[in-house]
Design a protein around this motif. Structure first.
Motif, PDB file in Angstrom:
ATOM      1  N   ASN A 220      37.708  14.581  34.551  1.00  0.00           N
ATOM      2  CA  ASN A 220      37.499  13.782  35.754  1.00  0.00           C
ATOM      3  C   ASN A 220      38.272  12.807  35.779  1.00  0.00           C
ATOM      4  OD1 ASN A 220      36.649  12.006  37.973  1.00  0.00           O
ATOM      5  ND2 ASN A 220      34.545  13.051  37.814  1.00  0.00           N
ATOM      6  N   VAL A 221      39.538  12.494  36.531  1.00  0.00           N
ATOM      7  CA  VAL A 221      40.368  11.887  36.505  1.00  0.00           C
ATOM      8  C   VAL A 221      40.254  10.516  37.337  1.00  0.00           C
ATOM      9  CG1 VAL A 221      42.332  13.682  36.055  1.00  0.00           C
ATOM     10  CG2 VAL A 221      41.954  12.845  38.227  1.00  0.00           C
ATOM     11  N   GLU A 222      39.107  10.708  37.844  1.00  0.00           N
ATOM     12  CA  GLU A 222      38.912   9.399  38.693  1.00  0.00           C
ATOM     13  C   GLU A 222      39.850   9.076  40.008  1.00  0.00           C
ATOM     14  OE1 GLU A 222      36.931   4.978  38.631  1.00  0.00           O
ATOM     15  OE2 GLU A 222      38.407   5.403  36.897  1.00  0.00           O
TER      16      GLU A 222
ATOM     17  N   LYS B  46      49.105   5.362  38.152  1.00  0.00           N
ATOM     18  CA  LYS B  46      48.042   6.219  37.961  1.00  0.00           C
ATOM     19  C   LYS B  46      48.291   7.657  37.323  1.00  0.00           C
ATOM     20  CE  LYS B  46      43.734   7.611  38.537  1.00  0.00           C
ATOM     21  NZ  LYS B  46      42.337   7.169  37.996  1.00  0.00           N
TER      22      LYS B  46
ATOM     23  N   ILE C 137      47.199   9.179  33.737  1.00  0.00           N
ATOM     24  CA  ILE C 137      46.546  10.441  33.575  1.00  0.00           C
ATOM     25  C   ILE C 137      47.439  11.548  32.910  1.00  0.00           C
ATOM     26  CG2 ILE C 137      45.528  12.276  35.018  1.00  0.00           C
ATOM     27  CD1 ILE C 137      43.860   9.585  34.823  1.00  0.00           C
TER      28      ILE C 137
ATOM     29  N   GLU D  61      38.215  15.177  40.820  1.00  0.00           N
ATOM     30  CA  GLU D  61      38.449  13.881  41.878  1.00  0.00           C
ATOM     31  C   GLU D  61      39.999  14.130  42.101  1.00  0.00           C
ATOM     32  OE1 GLU D  61      36.657  10.473  41.210  1.00  0.00           O
ATOM     33  OE2 GLU D  61      34.828  11.264  40.477  1.00  0.00           O
TER      34      GLU D  61
ATOM     35  N   ARG E  51      38.724   2.584  32.534  1.00  0.00           N
ATOM     36  CA  ARG E  51      38.893   3.348  33.838  1.00  0.00           C
ATOM     37  C   ARG E  51      39.989   2.456  34.677  1.00  0.00           C
ATOM     38  NH1 ARG E  51      33.731   2.442  37.392  1.00  0.00           N
ATOM     39  NH2 ARG E  51      34.828   3.865  38.903  1.00  0.00           N
ATOM     40  N   TRP E  52      40.197   3.239  35.713  1.00  0.00           N
ATOM     41  CA  TRP E  52      41.216   2.567  36.508  1.00  0.00           C
ATOM     42  C   TRP E  52      40.841   1.446  37.066  1.00  0.00           C
ATOM     43  CZ3 TRP E  52      46.237   2.792  37.132  1.00  0.00           C
ATOM     44  CH2 TRP E  52      46.880   2.291  38.433  1.00  0.00           C
TER      45      TRP E  52
ATOM     46  N   TYR F  17      42.534   4.161  33.172  1.00  0.00           N
ATOM     47  CA  TYR F  17      42.986   5.560  33.200  1.00  0.00           C
ATOM     48  C   TYR F  17      41.837   6.319  34.326  1.00  0.00           C
ATOM     49  CZ  TYR F  17      45.953   4.544  29.378  1.00  0.00           C
ATOM     50  OH  TYR F  17      46.895   4.048  28.602  1.00  0.00           O
ATOM     51  N   SER F  18      40.634   6.557  33.689  1.00  0.00           N
ATOM     52  CA  SER F  18      39.557   7.032  34.487  1.00  0.00           C
ATOM     53  C   SER F  18      38.255   6.619  33.676  1.00  0.00           C
ATOM     54  CB  SER F  18      39.522   8.818  34.294  1.00  0.00           C
ATOM     55  OG  SER F  18      38.366   9.348  34.745  1.00  0.00           O
ATOM     56  N   ASP F  19      36.977   6.705  34.442  1.00  0.00           N
ATOM     57  CA  ASP F  19      35.847   6.303  34.065  1.00  0.00           C
ATOM     58  C   ASP F  19      35.062   7.489  33.055  1.00  0.00           C
ATOM     59  OD1 ASP F  19      35.517   7.898  36.229  1.00  0.00           O
ATOM     60  OD2 ASP F  19      33.769   6.819  36.975  1.00  0.00           O
TER      61      ASP F  19
END
Length: 333
Positions: A26-28, A59, A63, A79, A305-306, A320-322
């Motif tokens: 999940n890349v958020e 971003k 990722i 996402e 996370r971002w 990055y992501s959550d």
């Protein structure tokens, strides 16, 4: 001698073992820079939130760094806003040295974010499964692949978040099970993605009255039958119509992909059908399930996370992501 070397290489390509690394991430909120009207407020392009070319590029690069280090043969993504966002990520990966020739996204329904696939292996087909007409449910992406004569079906999921009750996740689970029965209970099937459900959701769930509107029944554990198989993969035989959650094949302390208020959770899961545990043909490699937990993906006690400013919703251009990616390996003997 050269002839025999080439001959044996040819035989190995045809009949030798094939290793397959499959991941989910999940890349958020990977939103593109084209205004569609479905964006979250902070992802409206070129607004005061500074979701602009600079931050979008950062971003994508962050990722892509994670995905490149994983180097999976097939990676399921959640996402992703659009086909354009998926293509931009794929292009960024190619520029960084990792090329995914095949890609697909579940974009028939205009949900805010969608599920997608990147693959080094060609698809026989990809197909969207509509859970419901309501925009509260994201479509499921199904892909069929042929691995040296072995059929493999992959269903990418992103179920309703914990902001909604369990009855909504059960709707998705029932749709998945219906499709599995149509494909055939004896098939090699992998269900993966962000289920917004822990591998022990049926246990955790009992203490959460807010979500428990189903008398304790859960989609991941009850509908898909994962609650009956809690031993390591090597000792597990799964009945047809039920699935094995690969988290049970990892050390308990390592079973997580998300951290909420300091508490580790396994919202991202990889579930496999009985055929992938029967030690014939294509099979799961025991103890290969793990999260991708590089140090740079953490900040303090949480996942890095971002970063978006809480008050003014301005992007900071880092993080990055959550979620953490989850990886498993398979082998065709």
């Amino acid at each position: 001698m050269k002839f025999f070397a080439i001959f044996f290489l040819f035989l190995n390509l045809l009949f030798g073992d094939t290793n397959l690394k499959i991941a989910t991430y999940n890349v958020e909120n990977l939103f593109d820079l084209q205004k569609s009207g479905h964006e979250y407020e902070e992802y409206i392009p070129y607004s005061t939130s500074q979701w602009n070319k600079k931050n979008y590029s950062l971003k994508l690069k962050n990722i892509a760094k994670v995905i490149k280090e994983i180097d999976a043969d097939i990676i399921a993504l959640q996402e992703i806003e659009s086909l354009q966002a998926l293509k931009d990520l794929r292009f960024t990966l190619k520029r960084e040295g990792l090329y995914y020739q095949y890609f697909s996204i579940a974009n028939y329904k205009q949900t805010t974010t969608k599920v997608a696939l990147l693959s080094k292996i060609p698809f026989v087909y990809t197909h969207e499964i509509a859970v419901q007409s309501s925009y509260r449910y994201r479509n499921i992406l199904e892909a069929k692949l042929n691995i040296k004569g072995e059929e493999l079906y992959i269903l990418v999921n992103h179920w309703k978040a914990k902001s909604g009750p369990e009855s909504m996740r059960i709707v998705s689970a029932k749709k998945v099970l219906k499709r599995v029965k149509e494909l055939g209970l004896e098939k090699n099937i992998i269900l993966l993605g962000d289920f917004n459900s822990d591998y022990q959701e049926n246990i955790i769930f009992k203490r959460k009255r807010k979500h428990n509107d189903t008398d304790g029944v859960t989609g991941i554990n009850d509908v898909l039958g994962t609650k009956y198989y809690t031993k390591s993969a090597y000792y597990t035989k799964v009945d047809k119509g039920e699935f094995y959650n690969l988290w049970y094949d990892a050390k308990q302390s390592e079973r997580y992909s998300y951290i909420f208020r300091g508490k580790k959770e396994a919202l991202d899961n990889i579930l496999i059908s009985p055929a992938l545990l029967d030690k014939k043909g294509l099979e799961y490699q025991p103890h290969s399930i793990h999260n991708f937990n590089q140090k740079y993906l953490f900040k303090g006690r949480g996942i890095y996370r971002w970063q978006v400013h809480r008050k003014n919703k301005v992007h900071k251009g880092k993080g990055y992501s959550d979620h953490l990616p989850v990886i498993a390996e398979f082998r065709l003997n």
